[in-house]
Design a protein around this motif. Sequence first.
Motif, mmCIF file in Angstrom:
data_model
loop_
_atom_site.group_PDB
_atom_site.id
_atom_site.type_symbol
_atom_site.label_atom_id
_atom_site.label_comp_id
_atom_site.label_asym_id
_atom_site.label_seq_id
_atom_site.Cartn_x
_atom_site.Cartn_y
_atom_site.Cartn_z
ATOM 1 N N ALA A 1 0.813 -1.215 0.000
ATOM 2 C CA ALA A 1 0.000 0.000 0.000
ATOM 3 C C ALA A 1 0.843 1.259 0.000
ATOM 4 O O ALA A 1 0.404 2.313 -0.484
ATOM 5 N N ASP A 2 2.054 1.196 0.519
ATOM 6 C CA ASP A 2 2.874 2.404 0.651
ATOM 7 C C ASP A 2 3.901 2.550 -0.466
ATOM 8 O O ASP A 2 4.794 3.401 -0.373
ATOM 9 N N THR A 3 3.795 1.709 -1.496
ATOM 10 C CA THR A 3 4.775 1.751 -2.586
ATOM 11 C C THR A 3 4.261 2.625 -3.719
ATOM 12 O O THR A 3 3.272 2.277 -4.377
ATOM 13 N N PRO A 4 4.902 3.756 -3.980
ATOM 14 C CA PRO A 4 4.475 4.564 -5.125
ATOM 15 C C PRO A 4 4.845 3.868 -6.437
ATOM 16 O O PRO A 4 5.855 3.157 -6.509
ATOM 17 N N VAL A 5 4.041 4.069 -7.432
ATOM 18 C CA VAL A 5 4.254 3.438 -8.734
ATOM 19 C C VAL A 5 4.383 4.524 -9.801
ATOM 20 O O VAL A 5 3.537 5.423 -9.885
ATOM 21 N N PHE A 6 5.435 4.422 -10.585
ATOM 22 C CA PHE A 6 5.679 5.346 -11.677
ATOM 23 C C PHE A 6 5.683 4.566 -12.992
ATOM 24 O O PHE A 6 5.746 3.339 -13.003
ATOM 25 N N THR A 7 5.615 5.303 -14.087
ATOM 26 C CA THR A 7 5.622 4.637 -15.396
ATOM 27 C C THR A 7 6.988 4.657 -16.060
ATOM 28 O O THR A 7 7.164 4.062 -17.118
ATOM 29 N N SER A 8 7.973 5.343 -15.452
ATOM 30 C CA SER A 8 9.309 5.384 -16.026
ATOM 31 C C SER A 8 10.317 5.751 -14.954
ATOM 32 O O SER A 8 9.963 6.302 -13.899
ATOM 33 N N LEU A 9 11.587 5.469 -15.226
ATOM 34 C CA LEU A 9 12.647 5.887 -14.314
ATOM 35 C C LEU A 9 12.817 7.403 -14.314
ATOM 36 O O LEU A 9 13.284 7.991 -13.323
ATOM 37 N N ASP A 10 12.453 8.045 -15.435
ATOM 38 C CA ASP A 10 12.489 9.507 -15.442
ATOM 39 C C ASP A 10 11.534 10.071 -14.401
ATOM 40 O O ASP A 10 11.865 11.062 -13.713
ATOM 41 N N GLU A 11 10.354 9.471 -14.268
ATOM 42 C CA GLU A 11 9.405 9.932 -13.253
ATOM 43 C C GLU A 11 9.957 9.705 -11.850
ATOM 44 O O GLU A 11 9.729 10.498 -10.938
ATOM 45 N N VAL A 12 10.698 8.604 -11.670
ATOM 46 C CA VAL A 12 11.331 8.345 -10.377
ATOM 47 C C VAL A 12 12.307 9.470 -10.062
ATOM 48 O O VAL A 12 12.350 9.998 -8.934
ATOM 49 N N ALA A 13 13.112 9.871 -11.053
ATOM 50 C CA ALA A 13 14.073 10.961 -10.850
ATOM 51 C C ALA A 13 13.366 12.272 -10.573
ATOM 52 O O ALA A 13 13.778 13.052 -9.693
ATOM 53 N N ASP A 14 12.290 12.546 -11.323
ATOM 54 C CA ASP A 14 11.547 13.790 -11.127
ATOM 55 C C ASP A 14 10.941 13.863 -9.735
ATOM 56 O O ASP A 14 10.755 14.965 -9.185
ATOM 57 N N ALA A 15 10.637 12.679 -9.163
ATOM 58 C CA ALA A 15 10.061 12.658 -7.809
ATOM 59 C C ALA A 15 11.131 12.845 -6.740
ATOM 60 O O ALA A 15 10.817 12.870 -5.541
ATOM 61 N N GLY A 16 12.380 12.979 -7.153
ATOM 62 C CA GLY A 16 13.451 13.216 -6.207
ATOM 63 C C GLY A 16 13.993 11.966 -5.535
ATOM 64 O O GLY A 16 14.781 12.079 -4.580
ATOM 65 N N LEU A 17 13.621 10.787 -6.036
ATOM 66 C CA LEU A 17 14.106 9.541 -5.443
ATOM 67 C C LEU A 17 15.459 9.176 -6.041
ATOM 68 O O LEU A 17 15.679 9.299 -7.248
ATOM 69 N N ARG A 18 16.359 8.746 -5.190
ATOM 70 C CA ARG A 18 17.681 8.335 -5.631
ATOM 71 C C ARG A 18 17.976 6.936 -5.099
ATOM 72 O O ARG A 18 18.499 6.763 -3.995
ATOM 73 N N PRO A 19 17.615 5.920 -5.878
ATOM 74 C CA PRO A 19 17.794 4.541 -5.395
ATOM 75 C C PRO A 19 19.260 4.149 -5.310
ATOM 76 O O PRO A 19 20.107 4.646 -6.057
ATOM 77 N N ASP A 20 19.538 3.248 -4.389
ATOM 78 C CA ASP A 20 20.860 2.622 -4.308
ATOM 79 C C ASP A 20 20.976 1.446 -5.263
ATOM 80 O O ASP A 20 22.062 1.134 -5.757
#
Length: 721
Positions: free
Chosen positions: A52-71
């Motif tokens: 329930a707490d996992t946000p879902v995006f349609t691309s890695l660009d959207e992940v970057a735009d959301a300010g997330l920086r995965p390890d």
Amino acid sequence: MAQKQPAGVVLVGLNGFGRQHLINIERLVALGKMRLLAGVDFNDPGPEVRGADTPVFTSLDEVADAGLRPDVVIVSTPINTHYDLALRALEFGADLYLEKPPTATLEQYTALLAAADAAGARVQVGFQSIGSHALDEIAEILSPADGSEGPIGTLRSVGASGNWIRTRSYYDRAPWAGHRVLNGVQVVDGVATNPLAHAVQTALHIAGAKAADDVAELATELHHAHRIEADDTTTIRLKTTAGVDVTCALTVCAVETNDPWITIYGTEGEAVLYYTRDELVITPNPDAPAAGRGGRTTFGRTNLLENLIDVRAGAADALLSPLASTGAFMRVLEAIRTADAPAQIRPEHVTFEGEGDDEHPVVPHIDQLIDRAVKGTTTFSSLGAPWAAPPASSGTLAVTPAGSALPVRIADLRTGKDISATNGPRPFLDRVRTLSGVVVTDQQPLDHTWHLGVSVALQDVDGCNFWGGRTFTRDAGRYVWRADHGRIRTVSESVIDDADEAGTCGQRLRARLEWVGHDGAALLAEDRQVRTRYVRDGGAAGWELDVDFSLTPAVDRPVSLGSPGSNGRAGGGYGGFFWRLPAIADADIFTADAAGEEAVHGTVSDWLAVTADFDSNDGHPLAGTSAEPEAGSGRGPATLVFVSADADPWFVRCAGYPGVGASLAWDAPVIAEPGVPVRRRVRTLVLDGRYDREEIERLLAAAPARTAGSAASPATAASTR
């Protein structure tokens, strides 16, 4: 000092195999090893699947735009998307877990490897079987830490066997499934690159083929029975730069799904790894001087994603399946990708089972073919599968019965060029059959993969093995694997029609052969003449095969022609003319004076007969399957009568395996002198039906031997012994 935060992970691909990743991620989150930052997918599977707490995006660009920086970024998407997604993930400065295969082309792989090195990123490839602890045990048995020889000796070859079923729904599940190319994009979704890719990679890993330049030779043979573009029934043969043979025989058109397995062949035994259940079975050779440990053991497995996380945290030393170790696999993928389109297995060679989405094709006898291909390091075409490309052949032999205008094909002329180096490559007669089509030979059988139809071979020619398999040596007092295998090649060959005085027509083959030793130097020159003719006497109708050969040194010195018998193995004097029989039932083996395998073996007589029910589909799964409508079932009663005027004992086997030979060097070597050929001749009557001693003697009396032009007289033959 603040405690280091668990690695933040983004999963690209939440459906398909991505759901297995979600289960594993949940486990690792509970262990405090990672955090799931987000998922990426066009199709959100819902909170009950991804949390329930996992946000879902349609691309890695959207992940970057959301300010997330995965390890760590996990890429679990179709093969054709791996390369672009992997490059984008590296831009985050993240480590990468990349599902197999890493990319869709070798060029992409090379570029990704360079990009990962430049970024200083760790890239783990999801070949889960490489996490098996059984691989550590295999490495130990092949190269023990104390420097001794392990329980199966030195590694010779590795085979991957895969018998799976894939239904119509498997290929209908996604637009890319079963494609080589889709809308101009490389997909390469074949049996060896997707469903059974783990089998290929595990075999390569065990063989020591990891980097792309670890592969010295590579060939593929691709087929499909499904209504798809890609291959679903395939053989792959390669040789590593260290000289280890790797053979993969794989299908998703089996009768039933079995756990795939890897066979590790050593000089003193073998081991089998069932990699899906991490089970290892070790079987040493019982005749080894100090037979090593054997048995069955189940091992644990290290999860590859967890291994990546542990390496990042300093809790593990190295990645188990790094990108750099998949270069050899990518060589295989590239060979498949650039090969000609897979050949469609014709409908007459396929049956379909199941209905609707569960429908799936079955290739008859495919399990037996896979067994033979792996053990013989060979291909479906070399084994004579009727749906595969024709094997390496120079034509056929035929006879024309009296009163008939049409010849009957009775044997195939195989060049032997497609035979593995350790199986004694040589010309041979394949699929020899009676006039009604009963097949009376076998080739590359599981018990002795170096037995090749009707051939001429010797196990010891000045220390060189032209027979194939292990070599019996006097020093060892047993059979041992040695790098001593030679090959017999055809220098020239011609076949002409050969009419006889009765008006029937056979054929005459004349061939010049060269026996080339393991060092590449010619040892013997052979002149061979093979004749066929129609035979009829009263109610008996059949044909005769007349094989006449002479061996002359190709060097300016005497050459020793020997056998296991001449090297000390009692009763093991095989070598020279040899006829490998298929499975036979209710067999009678007799000469004019003796009956039964034990009584006939090692005796000298003018003739020897084998009369039996030739149950060829059990001995060779293809004997009764042919593209020739007139071939019949390939099974039935038949009689073979071997006739020789040479003073050579008969070599006979029936209980262990069926075969007959005329032993050129029974218990002592024959010395071939320069300019003085060693000559032998064997005539064989090939008859439908069963014959007793009285009928055979009458038939032989009515059909005396013809002069073949180069046959040795009994006196000459005896003088060469």
